[in-house]
Design a protein around this motif. Structure first.
Motif, PDB file in Angstrom:
ATOM      1  N   MET B 229       0.839  -1.187   0.000  1.00  0.00           N
ATOM      2  CA  MET B 229       0.000   0.000   0.000  1.00  0.00           C
ATOM      3  C   MET B 229       0.875   1.239   0.000  1.00  0.00           C
ATOM      4  O   MET B 229       1.778   1.383   0.818  1.00  0.00           O
ATOM      5  CB  MET B 229      -0.915  -0.001   1.200  1.00  0.00           C
ATOM      6  CG  MET B 229      -1.882  -1.160   1.161  1.00  0.00           C
ATOM      7  SD  MET B 229      -3.242  -0.902   2.265  1.00  0.00           S
ATOM      8  CE  MET B 229      -4.088  -2.456   2.125  1.00  0.00           C
ATOM      9  N   PRO B 273       2.264  -8.289   5.976  1.00  0.00           N
ATOM     10  CA  PRO B 273       0.968  -7.609   5.863  1.00  0.00           C
ATOM     11  C   PRO B 273       1.019  -6.321   5.054  1.00  0.00           C
ATOM     12  O   PRO B 273       0.013  -5.922   4.483  1.00  0.00           O
ATOM     13  CB  PRO B 273       0.606  -7.304   7.314  1.00  0.00           C
ATOM     14  CG  PRO B 273       1.408  -8.224   8.122  1.00  0.00           C
ATOM     15  CD  PRO B 273       2.642  -8.517   7.360  1.00  0.00           C
ATOM     16  N   GLN B 274       2.173  -5.663   4.985  1.00  0.00           N
ATOM     17  CA  GLN B 274       2.180  -4.387   4.266  1.00  0.00           C
ATOM     18  C   GLN B 274       2.387  -4.559   2.765  1.00  0.00           C
ATOM     19  O   GLN B 274       2.460  -3.585   2.040  1.00  0.00           O
ATOM     20  CB  GLN B 274       3.219  -3.440   4.852  1.00  0.00           C
ATOM     21  CG  GLN B 274       4.646  -3.857   4.643  1.00  0.00           C
ATOM     22  CD  GLN B 274       5.173  -4.657   5.801  1.00  0.00           C
ATOM     23  OE1 GLN B 274       4.486  -5.508   6.358  1.00  0.00           O
ATOM     24  NE2 GLN B 274       6.404  -4.423   6.192  1.00  0.00           N
ATOM     25  N   VAL B 279       5.174   0.170   2.834  1.00  0.00           N
ATOM     26  CA  VAL B 279       5.661   0.631   4.125  1.00  0.00           C
ATOM     27  C   VAL B 279       4.470   0.612   5.058  1.00  0.00           C
ATOM     28  O   VAL B 279       3.376   0.966   4.655  1.00  0.00           O
ATOM     29  CB  VAL B 279       6.226   2.058   4.030  1.00  0.00           C
ATOM     30  CG1 VAL B 279       7.640   2.027   3.526  1.00  0.00           C
ATOM     31  CG2 VAL B 279       5.358   2.917   3.144  1.00  0.00           C
ATOM     32  N   PRO B 280       4.643   0.172   6.299  1.00  0.00           N
ATOM     33  CA  PRO B 280       3.499   0.135   7.216  1.00  0.00           C
ATOM     34  C   PRO B 280       2.895   1.527   7.378  1.00  0.00           C
ATOM     35  O   PRO B 280       3.626   2.505   7.556  1.00  0.00           O
ATOM     36  CB  PRO B 280       4.119  -0.351   8.527  1.00  0.00           C
ATOM     37  CG  PRO B 280       5.398  -0.978   8.156  1.00  0.00           C
ATOM     38  CD  PRO B 280       5.872  -0.304   6.923  1.00  0.00           C
ATOM     39  N   ILE B 281       1.569   1.592   7.286  1.00  0.00           N
ATOM     40  CA  ILE B 281       0.906   2.886   7.428  1.00  0.00           C
ATOM     41  C   ILE B 281       0.577   3.110   8.888  1.00  0.00           C
ATOM     42  O   ILE B 281      -0.023   2.265   9.542  1.00  0.00           O
ATOM     43  CB  ILE B 281      -0.374   2.928   6.589  1.00  0.00           C
ATOM     44  CG1 ILE B 281      -0.013   2.919   5.114  1.00  0.00           C
ATOM     45  CG2 ILE B 281      -1.191   4.161   6.921  1.00  0.00           C
ATOM     46  CD1 ILE B 281      -1.199   2.893   4.219  1.00  0.00           C
ATOM     47  N   ASP B 283      -1.518   4.587  11.887  1.00  0.00           N
ATOM     48  CA  ASP B 283      -2.910   5.041  11.953  1.00  0.00           C
ATOM     49  C   ASP B 283      -3.130   6.023  13.075  1.00  0.00           C
ATOM     50  O   ASP B 283      -2.268   6.746  13.488  1.00  0.00           O
ATOM     51  CB  ASP B 283      -3.886   3.872  12.085  1.00  0.00           C
ATOM     52  CG  ASP B 283      -3.401   2.784  13.010  1.00  0.00           C
ATOM     53  OD1 ASP B 283      -3.980   1.699  13.017  1.00  0.00           O
ATOM     54  OD2 ASP B 283      -2.407   3.026  13.713  1.00  0.00           O
TER      55      ASP B 283
END
Lengths: 331, 283
Positions: B229, B273-274, B279-281, B283
Motif C-alpha cells: 500500500m 501484511p504491508q 511501508v506500514p501505514i 494510523d
C-alpha cells in the motif's frame, strides 16, 4: 460546531453504550402490536420482516465497530448463513429449524477462523482484507457447481406450521424474524451492560492503553467478531428461506453498505437502539423505491453522505437534542 | 502463447493505471478510496456519452472525459473527504456513499445493460504467427508514456516532489509551505483520470456496465495489497502479478483464476501484511 469537531470529540472512537433501553422496548412493543399481522397489508409485513433482519445485521456490525475495527464483510456472514442452511435443507434434506441453528453456528465458525487471522491487522488493512474475504467467498461460491454456481439455489422448503403460525404467508416469517431480533437485542443489551461490554469500549477507545493494562485485545476482538458473525448468519438464514432463493449476486458490497447505513442512520452511539431505528426507516424507504432500478443505490449512497455530514451521531441523538432543547425552552 | 503474453502486458499496464490513483490517495490522503471503482465506470460512461450522444471525435471525447473525471475527483476530495478530517469510519462510509450514488446515477441514465466502447484503431500486425491488434499496442504505449510521465513528475517536478513530501509527513509538509490541500485534491483528480483511462482501455477488451465498478475496485485492491500500500513500484509489480493471473490463469485454470489472486493475497497478508514493497501505514 464545525463538523470536524464532532468527530474530534471522538463519538466514533468510543461508541458509547446505549442508555435508552426503554426506547428500544417501546419500539419493539409498538412493532409487535402494529404487526398483529392480520391487520396490515402484506407490503407492510414485508417491511417489518426486513426491518428485523437489517436490525440484526446492523447491531452485529456495530459491535465490531465498537471494538475499534471497521469491517466490510457483513455480506459474507449473511452469505455463509444463507448458503449453509439452504444446502442443508435442499441437498441434505434437513428440516428448517436445525438448519437455522446450524447456519448461525457455521457462520460463527467462519468468523472465528477469519477473526484469528485478520485481527492481526488494523485499520485500513483490516478493512481491505475483510472486503477481499467477502468477495472471495462470493466468487468461490459462484464457481462451485454444488452450491448452484452463478445462478444460485432456489426453492427452499418452508418450515412446518407451529400452531396458528404459518410460514406460507408472511406472518410466520415476521414472527420468526421478530423473535430473532428480540433475542439479538437482548443478547447485545446483556453484553454491553456487562463487564465484557465495557472491555469492548475500552478496546475501541484506547487499544494501546487497554493492552498495557493486561486486556487480551485479540481475544475480545475475536469474541465480538464471532458474536456478530453468528447473529448475522441467523439473519442470512431467514433471508434465504423467506425469499426462497439466493444467488452470489445477492451478496456483493451492497448489503454490507446497507448494514452500515442502518447502523449510522439510527446512531452509532446506541448499540441496539441505533440499528433498530435506522432499519425501520431504511426498510420502508427501500420498499417504496425498489421498483425503479438504479434508485436504490442512489438513495442509499446519498443517505450515507448526508448522514455523515449533517447527523454524524444519527437520528436518535438528533431527536434527543431537539427534545432536550424544547424542554429547556419551556421551563 | 505469444498472444497471451501480449494480453498480459497490455492488461497489466491498464491495471497499473487503475490502481495508481488508489495508491496515490492512500499514501497522500490516507484513505482506502471505495469511490475509486466508480471513477472507473464514470470514465467509461462519460467517454461513451461524449462519443455517441454528443458526437465528439475520438480524441476529444477521450480528453474531455478524462478532464471531467479529474475535476470530479478533485472536487470529491476537497468537498466531501477533506471536511471529515481524516477519521477512518466516517470517511470510509462517505466514500462508500459516493460509490453507490455514482452507480445509481449511471444506472438511471444508461440503464444496466452491457456496453462496448467502439475501437478507433483497427487492424492487426502479424508477428511470427502471433496476431497483435494495433489498438492495444497504442493503448500500451499510451499507458507506458503516462506511467513514465507520472514517475518523472513525482521525482523531478517541484509539484510532484510536494506529493512525495506530503505522503511522507503531512504536517512537516504543511510547515514547509506546501499547499497540502491542493496536493491532496490534485492527487485524487489525477488518480480518477487515470482510472477513467484504464476503463476505456480495459473496456476495449471486456465490457462496461454500471456494476463493473465492484470488479474494478476489487482489482485495484488486489493490486495495491499485493504490491504494497502506498508504493508506486509496488503498484507496477502488483499489477503485473495480477495481470499474469488474469491472463495466463484464465488460459490454464479457466474461471478459477480469480481465486488464485485471492490465495496470493492471503499468503502475502500472513507473511508480510504491508505487501511486497509497502511501508506500514501509521494510523
Amino acid at each position: 460546531m464545525n463538523i470536524r469537531d464532532h468527530f474530534r470529540i471522538g463519538v466514533w472512537e468510543n461508541v458509547k453504550l446505549g442508555r435508552n433501553a426503554t426506547l428500544v422496548a417501546l419500539i419493539l412493543i409498538i412493532g409487535a402490536i402494529v404487526a398483529g399481522p392480520y391487520f396490515i397489508a402484506s407490503r407492510w409485513q414485508h417491511i417489518l420482516i426486513m426491518w428485523c433482519l437489517w436490525s440484526i445485521a446492523g447491531i452485529s456490525w456495530l459491535v465490531i465497530l465498537k471494538v475499534g475495527e471497521f469491517s466490510l464483510c457483513s455480506a459474507a456472514f449473511l452469505c455463509i448463513g444463507a448458503y449453509s442452511s439452504s444446502v442443508m435443507t435442499l441437498k441434505l434434506g434437513c428440516p428448517f429449524w436445525p438448519a437455522l441453528i446450524a447456519g448461525g453456528l457455521i457462520s460463527g465458525i467462519f468468523a472465528l477462523a477469519l477473526g484469528v487471522v485478520v485481527f492481526r491487522l488494523k485499520g485500513l488493512y483490516f478493512l481491505v482484507i475483510t472486503y477481499l474475504f467477502a468477495e472471495m467467498l462470493r466468487l468461490g461460491i459462484s464457481l462451485t457447481g454444488y452450491l448452484g454456481g452463478g445462478t444460485g439455489l432456489y426453492g427452499m422448503p418452508e418450515p412446518g406450521n407451529i400452531g396458528f403460525i404459518t410460514f406460507s404467508t408472511k406472518q410466520g416469517w415476521f414472527y420468526l424474524s421478530f423473535l430473532l431480533l428480540l433475542i439479538t437485542a437482548f443478547t447485545f443489551r446483556r453484553v454491553e451492560a456487562s463487564r465484557i461490554g465495557r472491555v469492548y469500549s475500552y478496546i475501541g477507545m484506547a487499544p494501546d492503553l487497554a493492552e498495557s493494562l493486561g486486556v487480551r485485545i485479540m481475544k475480545y476482538k475475536v469474541q465480538a467478531f464471532v458474536l456478530g458473525g453468528i447473529f448475522t448468519g441467523l439473519a442470512g438464514v431467514v433471508m434465504a428461506h423467506y425469499f426462497t432463493g439466493i444467488s452470489p449476486e445477492s451478496f456483493t458490497l451492497y448489503p454490507s453498505l446497507v448494514t452500515q447505513l442502518v447502523a449510522i442512520l439510527g446512531g452509532v452511539p446506541y448499540l441496539v437502539a441505533g440499528p433498530v431505528v435506522g432499519a425501520i426507516i431504511y426498510s420502508a424507504v427501500d420498499e417504496y423505491v425498489a421498483a425503479i432500478s438504479g434508485l436504490r443505490p442512489l438513495i442509499v449512497g446519498v443517505l450515507l453522505v448526508v448522514i455523515i455530514f449533517f447527523m454524524p451521531q444519527g437520528i436518535i441523538s438528533r431527536l434527543r437534542q431537539l427534545f432536550g432543547k424544547g424542554r429547556e425552552a419551556k421551563s | 502463447m505469444g498472444s497471451v503474453a501480449f494480453h498480459w502486458v497490455t492488461l497489466s499496464l491498464s491495471y497499473v493505471l487503475l490502481a495508481m490513483g488508489m495508491t496515490l490517495s492512500l499514501s497522500i490522503s490516507r484513505i482506502v478510496n471505495l469511490a475509486h471503482g466508480s471513477f472507473y465506470i464514470l470514465g467509461g460512461f462519460l467517454f461513451i456519452m461524449f462519443l455517441k450522444t454528443v458526437g465528439m471525435p475520438f480524441g476529444w471525447s477521450l480528453l474531455a472525459s478524462l478532464v471531467v473525471l479529474g475535476i470530479v475527483g478533485a472536487l470529491l476530495e476537497a468537498k466531501i473527504y477533506r471536511p471529515l478530517g481524516g477519521v477512518l469510519a466516517p470517511s470510509i462510509i462517505c466514500m462508500a456513499g459516493v460509490l453507490l450514488t455514482i452507480e445509481g446515477i449511471v444506472v438511471l441514465i444508461f440503464g444496466s445493460d452491457l456496453w462496448d466502447v467502439p475501437s478507433y484503431f483497427t487492424g492487426t500486425i502479424n508477428l511470427d504467427g502471433t496476431v497483435l491488434s494495433i489498438e492495444r499496442i497504442v493503448m500500451a504505449i499510451v499507458a507506458l508514456l503516462l506511467i513514465a510521465g507520472l514517475y518523472y513528475f513525482l521525482s523531478h517536478v517541484r509539484l510532484g516532489k510536494a506529493f512525495k513530501a506530503t505522503a511522507q509527513d503531512r504536517e512537516a509538509a504543511t510547515l514547509m509551505g506546501i499547499n497540502v490541500g491542493l496536493v491532496s485534491s490534485l492527487s485524487m483528480g489525477i488518480g480518477a483520470a487515470l482510472a477513467g483511462l484504464a476503463a476505456i482501455q480495459i473496456t476495449a477488451v471486456y465490457y462496461l456496465s454500471p456494476f463493473v465498478s465492484y470488479a474494478a475496485l476489487m482489482t485495484a485492491f488486489l493490486v495495491i495489497s499485493l504490491g504494497g500500500m502506498g508504493s508506486i513500484l509496488g503498484v507496477v509489480v502488483g499489477a503485473f502479478i495480477i495481470g499474469f493471473v488474469d491472463s495466463f490463469g484464465a488460459l490454464w485454470v479457466a474461471t478459477y483464476y480469480h481465486l488464485i489472486g485471492f490465495a496470493l493475497i492471503i499468503i502475502i497478508f500472513m507473511v508480510r501484511p504491508q505487501g511486497i514493497f509497502g511501508v506500514p501505514i501509521k494510523d
